[in-house]
Enzyme design. Structure first.
Site, PDB file in Angstrom:
ATOM      1  N   GLU A 165      10.662 -49.868 -39.583  1.00 36.30           N
ATOM      2  CA  GLU A 165      11.806 -50.098 -38.691  1.00 36.30           C
ATOM      3  C   GLU A 165      11.391 -50.668 -37.334  1.00 36.30           C
ATOM      4  OE1 GLU A 165      15.320 -48.938 -39.406  1.00 36.30           O
ATOM      5  OE2 GLU A 165      14.584 -49.058 -41.458  1.00 36.30           O
ATOM      6  N   HIS A 193      15.773 -42.950 -35.431  1.00 41.04           N
ATOM      7  CA  HIS A 193      14.548 -43.596 -34.964  1.00 41.04           C
ATOM      8  C   HIS A 193      13.930 -42.743 -33.862  1.00 41.04           C
ATOM      9  CE1 HIS A 193      16.421 -47.677 -36.239  1.00 41.04           C
ATOM     10  NE2 HIS A 193      15.528 -47.309 -37.137  1.00 41.04           N
ATOM     11  N   CYS A 227      17.546 -49.797 -27.830  1.00 40.24           N
ATOM     12  CA  CYS A 227      17.761 -50.522 -29.086  1.00 40.24           C
ATOM     13  C   CYS A 227      17.874 -52.020 -28.845  1.00 40.24           C
ATOM     14  CB  CYS A 227      19.044 -50.038 -29.768  1.00 40.24           C
ATOM     15  SG  CYS A 227      18.916 -48.413 -30.538  1.00 40.24           S
TER      16      CYS A 227
END
Length: 448
Positions: free
Chosen positions: A177, A253, A374
């Site tokens: 990721e 995350h 993000c």
């Protein structure tokens, strides 16, 4: 690469014209909670641009990563929808609206998931290395790596300074990721650093703990593969496991529960599966770069995990200022959560390394499950590397004005789930991105 001759650039994702709330990301609480509500693509893009502009004006290195073309017609054709572009969209909307939503996903705006980046100070060959994330846990994200690789190769094309690696194999064993599960700790952006890979599960160890409610998206195997590709030194590379309980609480995350910058780790006490062992490993690795780790620990008693997730306290940017102190870039939601607001007031009064809050309204992104961290990919570059990258994506006042005008020309101010069936939307997006590629000086960026 010397300390004084390096600078960190934050590459923020420019929100695309098809920004929508499809609720595609199981495990991302905010995304799931806002499923099928109406979005405002224009506002989303302008909010992101305002953040970029403000930080650039403060002197922080700031650049953009452009949006990806949407819808992904190649994906739709690959699974059996044929005919003209309009036919493909109409058939997909009727037979598989969820897949059409995936093909229209706005998720590339969260460039913390675009790739993992190791600066030249850490790599065996002195180049800055990028490994494109495969994001194979979710259909809507697994399609991104093709264009992400193309974009990174266009911006960082000089192979004397940069190495761009393709995504890892598209299999759960190598679920990757990107930088959202990666922390770099160092004495300065140009100094040798410690690279920290945070993973959620081990593919080949059935005895290792794992979450039971939500998926663990990053594997240890993927993290080790990236470290090998980048030529990282073992003694300056640390692998830490997320606490499975926080993944099940919505921490999909690591950047939702901790963030690091320079020699500072800002983290929640439940970020890692064994806090004491994690800190011991980090301190040991930091000795290899002659730097002492400074920690800012947030206890659960002050900020419960649910408040950390809902406010995105840790999905913040931690930025080094010229005076050696740090600024914390947080979303407005941190001021609206009582526990988090109280904690931040105490933090500012503590005399610690973080002495400034910079707050932004990013509600369009937040409702889709992404905060300030993000939205950005951190890239530390030497002066020579910064000069070698494509200059047209570096944020300045001229580019900001041009992009605002471009957004106002091309973006809708309302996008409902049913609008994805409108073939005109696809035409609008392609028209906008064709103009953007010219504006940024990247004429071959897209394959329409």
């Amino acid at each position: 690469m010397s300390n004084h001759a390096s600078r960190e650039y934050n590459f923020d994702g420019l929100v695309g014209p098809s920004h929508n709330y499809a609720g595609l990301s199981f495990g991302n609480v905010a995304s799931f909670n806002n499923v099928k509500s109406t979005s405002n693509p224009r506002e989303a893009a302008l909010q992101g641009l305002e953040k970029m502009r403000t930080l650039a004006l403060r002197g922080f290195g700031q650049a953009i990563l452009p949006p990806q073309a949407r819808p992904n017609l190649r994906l739709l054709r690959q699974i059996g929808f044929g005919g003209s572009d309009a036919d493909v969209i109409a058939k997909a909307y009727k037979a598989a609206p969820e897949v059409l939503a995936c093909a229209y996903s706005a998720s590339p705006m969260w460039t913390a998931n675009a790739a993992t980046v190791s600066p030249g100070a850490d790599t065996a060959d002195g180049r800055t290395h990028f490994t494109v994330a495969n994001l194979n846990n979710k259909l809507h994200r697994a399609q991104e790596h093709v264009q992400t690789e193309r974009t990174l190769r266009a911006i960082f094309r000089d192979q004397a300074h940069f190495a761009v690696h393709a995504a890892l194999p598209q299999t759960p064993a190598f679920g990757d990721e990107g930088a959202a599960n990666h922390i770099r700790l160092c004495g300065g952006h140009g100094a040798r650093g410690v690279e920290v890979f945070v993973y959620g599960r081990e593919e080949f160890s059935r005895a290792a703990p794992a979450p039971v409610r939500f998926p663990a998206r990053q594997t240890l195997e993927a993290s080790k593969a990236v470290a090998r590709l980048h030529g990282l030194e073992e003694r300056r590379t640390v692998y830490l496991q997320q606490d499975p309980a926080v993944i099940d609480a919505g921490v999909f995350h690591n950047d939702v529960i901790s963030v690091g910058n320079a020699d500072v780790l800002f983290y929640h006490e439940h970020a890692f599966i064994d806090e004491r062992c994690a800190l011991d490993a980090l301190r040991g690795a930091m000795r290899a770069v002659d730097t002492e780790l400074r920690t800012v620990r947030v206890p659960a008693a002050a900020v419960p995990v649910r408040d950390a997730v809902s406010s995105y306290l840790f999905n913040s940017q931690l930025l080094s200022k010229p005076d050696g102190r740090m600024a914390l870039v947080v979303p407005q939601e941190c001021r609206e959560n009582a526990a988090v607001a109280h904690y931040l007031d105490d933090l500012m009064a503590s005399g610690g390394p973080i002495d400034e809050l910079i707050c932004f309204d990013l509600r369009q992104s937040m409702r889709n499950g992404g905060g300030p961290a993000c939205l950005r990919l951190r890239v530390a570059l030497s002066d020579a590397q910064a000069a070698a990258m494509h200059q047209g994506v570096i944020m300045n006042e001229t580019l900001y004005v041009r992009l605002v005008a471009w957004v106002n020309r091309h973006y809708r101010d309302r996008l409902a789930p049913s609008d994805l069936a409108d073939p005109q939307l696809a035409i609008e997006v392609n028209t906008a991105l064709a103009e953007l590629s010219t504006l940024l000086g990247l004429p071959d960026l897209y394959e329409f």
